[in-house]
Scaffold this active site. Structure first.
Site, PDB file in Angstrom:
ATOM      1  N   GLU A 161       0.779  -1.233   0.000  1.00  0.00           N
ATOM      2  CA  GLU A 161       0.000   0.000   0.000  1.00  0.00           C
ATOM      3  C   GLU A 161       0.813   1.288   0.000  1.00  0.00           C
ATOM      4  OE1 GLU A 161      -3.027  -0.016   2.959  1.00  0.00           O
ATOM      5  OE2 GLU A 161      -4.002  -1.755   2.115  1.00  0.00           O
ATOM      6  N   GLU A 354      -5.446  -8.626   0.912  1.00  0.00           N
ATOM      7  CA  GLU A 354      -6.136  -8.208   2.142  1.00  0.00           C
ATOM      8  C   GLU A 354      -7.586  -7.936   1.823  1.00  0.00           C
ATOM      9  OE1 GLU A 354      -4.534  -4.819   4.284  1.00  0.00           O
ATOM     10  OE2 GLU A 354      -2.501  -5.554   3.930  1.00  0.00           O
TER      11      GLU A 354
HETATM   12  C1  GCO Z   1      -3.970  -1.362   5.320  1.00  0.00           C
HETATM   13  C2  GCO Z   1      -2.877  -2.167   5.849  1.00  0.00           C
HETATM   14  C3  GCO Z   1      -3.264  -3.031   7.014  1.00  0.00           C
HETATM   15  C4  GCO Z   1      -4.446  -2.581   7.807  1.00  0.00           C
HETATM   16  C5  GCO Z   1      -5.725  -3.099   7.227  1.00  0.00           C
HETATM   17  C6  GCO Z   1      -6.949  -2.582   7.927  1.00  0.00           C
HETATM   18  O1  GCO Z   1      -4.653  -1.814   4.428  1.00  0.00           O
HETATM   19  O2  GCO Z   1      -4.170  -0.251   5.799  1.00  0.00           O
HETATM   20  O3  GCO Z   1      -2.335  -2.925   4.877  1.00  0.00           O
HETATM   21  O4  GCO Z   1      -2.097  -2.980   7.744  1.00  0.00           O
HETATM   22  O5  GCO Z   1      -4.357  -2.984   9.117  1.00  0.00           O
HETATM   23  O6  GCO Z   1      -5.832  -2.733   5.909  1.00  0.00           O
HETATM   24  O7  GCO Z   1      -7.015  -1.199   7.833  1.00  0.00           O
END
Ligand code: GCO
Length: 454
Positions: A161, A354
């Site tokens: 990200e 994710e």
């Molecule tokens: C993000 C990160 C994660 C977060 C998850 C929830 O996407 O911000 O990769 O570390 O914890 O996404 O917000």
């Protein structure tokens, strides 16, 4: 139907779970320094977090019980190289070796993310991503990772990200290191970040050509308001467009250079910001666009678009739209339209690296955590993902975020994304109802999705 070797997994990140922040020679990261100043909700820090550093055997046993065949986790750069460059901390290597061995012993395929936001503070002091040398610093770190772990780990992800660690860290200042920089600097950082990615890919090809590597940006999906061709096109255009009101939150600036070898020159944003790129940017694109093996996508929600008189128009969410404990809308179609548009444009197998939700999870009187909302969330999202699979979009895996409740960045421990509940005082782990439900989904290769959950 999900394929037989589909990667059913969960994801975590080092700073969010490991703790042991000041142990065994780990160096400082920008997140330690951000937390020290009380910038996180209620003064929370990642100093102990889920104490995974000391409890990883118990955590891998939980993964085994869950039945996942793959696990995405990140390495802490300052645990491996405390100053960011130079001397390697053997104790850091030992910890990850032990974790990797434990995973393999339990038939869980490790997927390593090299960088999930805990940037070495010593490098930040040298200008961090603003410094053009930052791509070489990252390549040096990547080399150490590949040399130590690629004998057993076959899947790597370079960066998680960039939209967030650059956008929220240096444009909005709400994440570490908490700066608000000029667009000139942010364009430079973004370029160096992608150069770092490219140099790491080159290193992997030299050191371990049998391994695979990807990149993990995030996105909010664009969903057509109706099934009409016009609205689909409106959603597609919006998905790859860049809104100057929050320009670091976009797909094309961060992915076109890597996947297509060019910046999105057709966008208004490029016309405004392209002038800040280094003179050498076109040559750099050869490094940045080194072919990768798979495209990871973090995706949690989406927004609707329709074709208006003057182009795509945003359509507000329904008044009935459920929200998670982070106030994020629940938009299951994100896992259909997101991968579909990405696959059309980038033509690489996709791993949903994710997806998940923060719930209002608590231990009930019976000692269990009854997170029916999370079950419903995953259920609906996975059905949409399966729809994409059935249409021939190559989707190799799904990593639920997260295996366990953890340090949610600026929100500290106030929101819970896990399949496993963590008591942060006793460190007791309690698998939630969603854990047992996801276990059955995995066991049946996704077939259980077609039974209505009770
Ligand atoms: C993000 C990160 C994660 C977060 C998850 C929830 O996407 O911000 O990769 O570390 O914890 O996404 O917000």
């Amino acid at each position: 139907m999900f394929k037989k070797d589909f990667m059913w997994g969960t994801a975590t990140a080092a700073y969010q779970i490991e703790g042991a922040s000041h142990e065994d020679g780990r160096g400082l990261s920008v997140w330690d320094v951000f937390c020290e100043d009380g910038k996180v909700y209620a003064g929370h820090t990642g100093d102990t977090a889920c104490d995974h550093y000391h409890r990883f055997t118990e955590d891998v046993a939980l993964m085994k019980e869950l039945g996942i065949n793959s696990y995405r986790f990140s390495l802490s750069w300052p645990r491996i190289i405390p100053n960011g460059t130079g001397e390697i901390n053997q104790k850091g290597i030992d910890f990850y070796n032990a974790l990797i061995d434990e995973l393999i012993k339990n038939n869980i395929t490790p997927i390593i993310t090299l960088f999930h936001w805990d940037y070495p503070y010593e490098l930040e002091k040298k200008g961090g991503w603003r410094n053009r040398e930052s791509s070489d610093w990252f390549a040096e770190y990547a080399e150490a990772v590949f040399k130590n772990f690629s004998d057993r780990v076959k899947y790597f992800v370079t960066l998680n990200e960039p939209q967030c660690f650059i956008g929220q860290g240096y444009a909005q200042g709400i994440h570490a290191p908490g700066l608000i920089c000029s667009n000139r600097d942010i364009v430079t950082m973004a370029h160096n970040v992608m150069l770092a990615h490219g140099k790491a890919v080159i290193k992997l090809r030299e050191i371990a050509p049998d391994c695979k590597i990807g990149y993990a940006p995030t996105a909010s999906a664009a969903i057509p308001a109706t099934d009409s061709e016009e609205d689909i096109e409106a959603a597609r255009t919006s998905f790859f467009d860049i809104d100057m009101n929050n320009w670091t939150w976009n797909v094309s600036w961060w992915s076109d250079p890597i996947m297509l070898g060019r910046y999105p020159e057709e966008t208004k944003a490029f016309k405004k910001l392209g002038k800040y790129l280094p003179e050498s940017y076109k040559e750099d694109l050869n490094i940045i666009s080194q072919p990768i093996d798979f495209y990871c996508q973090n995706i949690y929600n989406g927004a609707r678009f329709k074709q208006g008189k003057n182009g795509p128009e945003w359509v507000p969410n329904s008044i009935n739209m459920p929200l998670t404990n982070c106030n994020w809308p629940v938009v299951p179609e994100s896992l259909y339209w997101g991968p579909k548009f990405l696959y059309e444009r980038y033509k690489k197998p996709i791993i949903i690296s994710e997806n998940g939700m923060a719930g209002y999870d608590a231990i009930s009187l019976d000692g269990e955590v009854h997170d029916a909302d999370r079950i419903d969330f995953i259920h609906k999202y996975l059905l949409e993902l399966e729809k994409a699979v059935d249409e021939g979009i190559e989707i190799d895996g799904y990593m639920y975020w997260s295996l366990m409740d953890n340090f949610e960045w600026s929100k500290g421990f106030s929101v819970r994304f896990g399949l496993v509940h963590i008591d942060y005082i006793t460190q007791k782990r309690t698998p939630k109802d969603s854990f047992h439900w996801y276990k059955n989904v995995i066991k049946t290769g996704g077939k259980a999705l077609h039974e209505i959950s009770k």
